[in-house]
Design an enzyme around this catalytic site. Structure first.
Site, PDB file in Angstrom:
ATOM      1  N   CYS A   8       0.871  -1.189   0.000  1.00  0.00           N
ATOM      2  CA  CYS A   8       0.000   0.000   0.000  1.00  0.00           C
ATOM      3  C   CYS A   8       0.900   1.229   0.000  1.00  0.00           C
ATOM      4  O   CYS A   8       2.086   1.118  -0.348  1.00  0.00           O
ATOM      5  CB  CYS A   8      -0.971  -0.024   1.177  1.00  0.00           C
ATOM      6  N   ARG A  14      -3.316  -0.563   5.490  1.00  0.00           N
ATOM      7  CA  ARG A  14      -3.929  -1.621   4.679  1.00  0.00           C
ATOM      8  C   ARG A  14      -3.035  -2.832   4.437  1.00  0.00           C
ATOM      9  O   ARG A  14      -3.481  -3.971   4.611  1.00  0.00           O
ATOM     10  CB  ARG A  14      -4.366  -1.046   3.318  1.00  0.00           C
ATOM     11  N   ASP A 125      -8.407   3.988   1.409  1.00  0.00           N
ATOM     12  CA  ASP A 125      -7.374   4.160   2.429  1.00  0.00           C
ATOM     13  C   ASP A 125      -7.995   4.655   3.736  1.00  0.00           C
ATOM     14  O   ASP A 125      -8.491   5.786   3.799  1.00  0.00           O
ATOM     15  CB  ASP A 125      -6.328   5.162   1.926  1.00  0.00           C
TER      16      ASP A 125
HETATM   17  P1  4NP Z   1      -1.770   2.914   4.146  1.00  0.00           P
HETATM   18  O1  4NP Z   1      -2.309   4.319   4.720  1.00  0.00           O
HETATM   19  O2  4NP Z   1      -1.212   3.205   2.773  1.00  0.00           O
HETATM   20  O3  4NP Z   1      -2.973   2.038   4.081  1.00  0.00           O
HETATM   21  O4  4NP Z   1      -0.721   2.428   5.134  1.00  0.00           O
HETATM   22  C1  4NP Z   1      -1.521   5.479   4.837  1.00  0.00           C
HETATM   23  C2  4NP Z   1      -0.653   5.633   5.891  1.00  0.00           C
HETATM   24  C3  4NP Z   1       0.098   6.806   6.026  1.00  0.00           C
HETATM   25  C4  4NP Z   1      -0.052   7.812   5.092  1.00  0.00           C
HETATM   26  C5  4NP Z   1      -0.928   7.660   4.025  1.00  0.00           C
HETATM   27  C6  4NP Z   1      -1.655   6.495   3.902  1.00  0.00           C
HETATM   28  N1  4NP Z   1       0.691   9.025   5.223  1.00  0.00           N
HETATM   29  O5  4NP Z   1       0.465   9.937   4.430  1.00  0.00           O
HETATM   30  O6  4NP Z   1       1.527   9.136   6.129  1.00  0.00           O
END
Ligand code: 4NP
Length: 156
Positions: A8, A14, A125
């Site tokens: 992800c 995720r 997300d």
């Molecule tokens: P993930 O969610 O891709 O599902 O782990 C996110 C976690 C952190 C960030 C964005 C999406 N961030 O911008 O820090």
């Protein structure tokens, strides 16, 4: 050994959830010896400095009775593409970002998790939506479909 990497953006919401749910499913099917499973992010969180799993992901897993070990975020690298047999992305943007890291998908290893289901779509997300329950349901649906596909194609 079938090597699966879930990917992800941040590797804290995720993809660790997908890794843990898929590991549990594989265990329930007594197929642990057949798999190596990990997760990574296209960015990593805090410049991929090893952040733990997001609290929302931990809470939804605990509420659903799924035990897990801590996972520390890391950024996907070009070597991962050669090492893993399947690179499973959560959304189409992840696929664009993965290709920025690895170049062309010459071995056709990159897939979107929910493309294995009857209703192909992105996994939203929860970092932005806050809806970890929906993420959990979508990931369970995708992991079941993925395992069924692997069982068929690898004759497990
Ligand atoms: P993930 O969610 O891709 O599902 O782990 C996110 C976690 C952190 C960030 C964005 C999406 N961030 O911008 O820090």
């Amino acid at each position: 050994m079938i090597k699966v990497l879930f990917v992800c953006l941040g590797n804290i919401c995720r993809s660790p959830m997908a890794q843990i749910i898929f590991e549990n499913l594989v265990k329930e099917n007594c197929l642990e010896s057949k798999f190596e499973i990990d997760s990574a992010g296209t960015e990593g969180y805090n410049e991929s400095c090893g952040a733990g799993i997001h609290r929302g992901t931990k809470e939804v897993l605990r509420r659903n009775g799924i035990s897990f070990n801590e996972h520390y975020s890391r950024q996907m690298c070009a070597y991962d593409y050669h090492y893993y047999d399947l690179i499973i992305a959560m959304d189409s943007e992840n696929i664009i970002d993965i290709k920025r890291i690895i170049g062309d998908d010459t071995d056709n290893k990159i897939k979107r998790l929910l493309d294995f289901t009857m209703n192909p779509r992105n996994i939203e997300d929860p970092w932005y939506s806050g809806n970890f329950d929906k993420t959990y349901e979508d990931i369970c649906e995708g992991c079941e479909a993925l395992l069924n596909e692997i069982k068929t194609s690898f004759k497990l």
